[in-house]
Design an enzyme around this catalytic site. Sequence first.
Site, PDB file in Angstrom:
ATOM      1  N   LYS A   1     -12.432  -0.609  -0.033  1.00 53.39           N
ATOM      2  CA  LYS A   1     -11.739  -0.056  -1.200  1.00 53.39           C
ATOM      3  C   LYS A   1     -12.577  -0.349  -2.449  1.00 53.39           C
ATOM      4  O   LYS A   1     -13.586   0.313  -2.656  1.00 53.39           O
ATOM      5  CB  LYS A   1     -10.310  -0.598  -1.220  1.00 53.39           C
ATOM      6  CG  LYS A   1      -9.612  -0.148   0.082  1.00 53.39           C
ATOM      7  CD  LYS A   1      -8.263  -0.673   0.320  1.00 53.39           C
ATOM      8  CE  LYS A   1      -7.613  -0.034   1.527  1.00 53.39           C
ATOM      9  NZ  LYS A   1      -8.237  -0.316   2.840  1.00 53.39           N
TER      10      LYS A   1
ATOM     11  N   HIS B   1      -5.350  -3.949  -1.591  1.00 56.71           N
ATOM     12  CA  HIS B   1      -5.105  -3.057  -2.734  1.00 56.71           C
ATOM     13  C   HIS B   1      -4.925  -3.817  -4.052  1.00 56.71           C
ATOM     14  O   HIS B   1      -4.412  -3.255  -5.015  1.00 56.71           O
ATOM     15  CB  HIS B   1      -3.880  -2.176  -2.460  1.00 56.71           C
ATOM     16  CG  HIS B   1      -4.081  -1.275  -1.273  1.00 56.71           C
ATOM     17  ND1 HIS B   1      -4.694  -0.055  -1.372  1.00 56.71           N
ATOM     18  CD2 HIS B   1      -3.794  -1.461   0.042  1.00 56.71           C
ATOM     19  CE1 HIS B   1      -4.769   0.511  -0.165  1.00 56.71           C
ATOM     20  NE2 HIS B   1      -4.218  -0.332   0.706  1.00 56.71           N
TER      21      HIS B   1
ATOM     22  N   SER C   1       0.788  -1.229   0.000  1.00 58.26           N
ATOM     23  CA  SER C   1       0.000   0.000   0.000  1.00 58.26           C
ATOM     24  C   SER C   1       0.822   1.281   0.000  1.00 58.26           C
ATOM     25  O   SER C   1       0.304   2.342  -0.320  1.00 58.26           O
ATOM     26  CB  SER C   1      -0.934   0.003   1.209  1.00 58.26           C
ATOM     27  OG  SER C   1      -0.201  -0.107   2.405  1.00 58.26           O
TER      28      SER C   1
HETATM   29  C1  PLP Z   1      -2.849  -3.769   3.263  1.00 57.48           C
HETATM   30  C2  PLP Z   1      -4.014  -3.362   4.108  1.00 57.48           C
HETATM   31  N1  PLP Z   1      -4.611  -4.283   4.879  1.00 57.48           N
HETATM   32  C3  PLP Z   1      -5.647  -3.982   5.675  1.00 57.48           C
HETATM   33  C4  PLP Z   1      -6.156  -2.697   5.722  1.00 57.48           C
HETATM   34  C5  PLP Z   1      -7.299  -2.368   6.626  1.00 57.48           C
HETATM   35  O1  PLP Z   1      -8.478  -2.187   5.897  1.00 57.48           O
HETATM   36  P1  PLP Z   1      -9.652  -1.235   6.373  1.00 57.48           P
HETATM   37  O2  PLP Z   1      -9.190   0.176   6.146  1.00 57.48           O
HETATM   38  O3  PLP Z   1     -10.770  -1.594   5.466  1.00 57.48           O
HETATM   39  O4  PLP Z   1      -9.902  -1.518   7.805  1.00 57.48           O
HETATM   40  C6  PLP Z   1      -5.573  -1.710   4.933  1.00 57.48           C
HETATM   41  C7  PLP Z   1      -6.101  -0.335   4.972  1.00 57.48           C
HETATM   42  O5  PLP Z   1      -5.832   0.528   4.219  1.00 57.48           O
HETATM   43  C8  PLP Z   1      -4.472  -2.041   4.106  1.00 57.48           C
HETATM   44  O6  PLP Z   1      -3.873  -1.125   3.343  1.00 57.48           O
END
Ligand code: PLP
Length: 461
Positions: free
Chosen positions: A309, A277, A249
């Site tokens: 997302k 992502h 990310s």
């Molecule tokens: C790689 C990754 N895993 C998990 C999450 C957590 O997701 P959420 O924001 O839907 O709680 C994110 C959040 O951006 C993320 O980038």
Amino acid sequence: MVDRNSQVAQLSPEQKRTLLKQLLEEKAAGGKAGLQMAKAAGGNEQGQQDCGELPANIPEEYYRIAGFPDYLELSKQAELFAQLQIANPYFRVNEAIINNKTSIDGREYISYSSYNYLGFSGDERVTQAANEAAKRYGTSVSASRGATGEKPIHGELEAELASLIGVEDCVVYVGGHSANVSTLGCLLRPRDLVVCDALSHNSIIQGCILSGARRILFPHNNWEALEAILKQNRRNYERTLIVVEGVYSMDGDIARLPQFVDLKKRYKALLMVDEAHSMGILGRSGRGIGEYFGLDPRDVDVWMGTLSKTFASCGGYIAGSKELVQLLKYSAGGFVYSVGITPANAGAALAVARLLRSETGRVARLQNNARFFLEFAQANGLDTGLSKDSAVVPVIIRDSLKSIKLANALFQHGINVHPIFYPVVADGEARLRFFITSDHTEDQIRFTIETMKELRNKLVP
Ligand SMILES: Cc1ncc(COP(=O)(O)O)c(C=O)c1O
């Protein structure tokens, strides 16, 4: 307590800038890394201390939040921002739906700060599905699913996601972050080993800590280094889990999944892939990293993704075998002891999962936009780091303060993008992170990159 205001106010502008840089980069004495280590050490002993006789001199910083060193550091940073007249780029209020554009303080901006990758948040059909679900089942399911919170729409969503991914079953949690934390906490125990990529998301690290398993980080995307770790350690532990992300990310590069699958098979380990992502972004029809590499989805034991997302909702999922899902539904704390996802969120995500099958044009547009952004940025001499084939494109600035100033200067020119700096990325690796969407236009991308190139050259660190 020391009067910090007067201390900071007495500094020259140059000294303030230096202090702010130190705070941003955590070089000041007692930086966050040190604090986190101290916390981790103390955390293990929580509840085991003898509180019978309290010493008279317990410092304020241990029982007043306003005296916590981490709070003081934060407030000093805010004060320096104000004194140096640097606008805080965080917590800006976005007044409408964010897709390729947003509205802040009544002004329209080109937005690169949302992960509405396919533009489904704001799509009328998705909004209608959310409204209908809320009307039918209420605004909350009012209980954990195992108690009385289970609704037909939960099962429909889970079946749709499992089918999209190509596995047997799926379980949906109320958050993506909590899906990772709870799943890792449930699957691993102190006699197990978890080997994670060095750039793993916070939710993965938190889950590993919760589990108590031995945690080893391998250098980013380096399967040879992972193999060396497995060779040396595998036999000393019971379960061994390898955790990678489909798309990283902060960097926008893709896990070398075929090599990880090979290692997991040879070392009798389990493999978990976080597709936050990559789902909806990679692969011809947006089905993620498995489709991108043409892999059998059953080669991954634990597929994780978020609903926040591509799916234009809120929540997280774990998909895989029916045994995995059954185990989590009865044992994962964040599922068993938490409320079920709201009907509106389930309805929105279900609508997107169905639309994803028919509207692959959006995936193609997103992939084209991301490729164009990356190539045009590189052609203009911007450093896009490791990004490749994904919708996350960083522009590496290195210096934290400069990255904030550049983001603020772009904001003045009608472009909203966020700076990212230490401790979110390594020291000296500060960047602007661009999330590309299927709605961005070529004109918007050209304007953004040309403006950024011009502003970057003018900035004083
Ligand atoms: C790689 C990754 N895993 C998990 C999450 C957590 O997701 P959420 O924001 O839907 O709680 C994110 C959040 O951006 C993320 O980038």
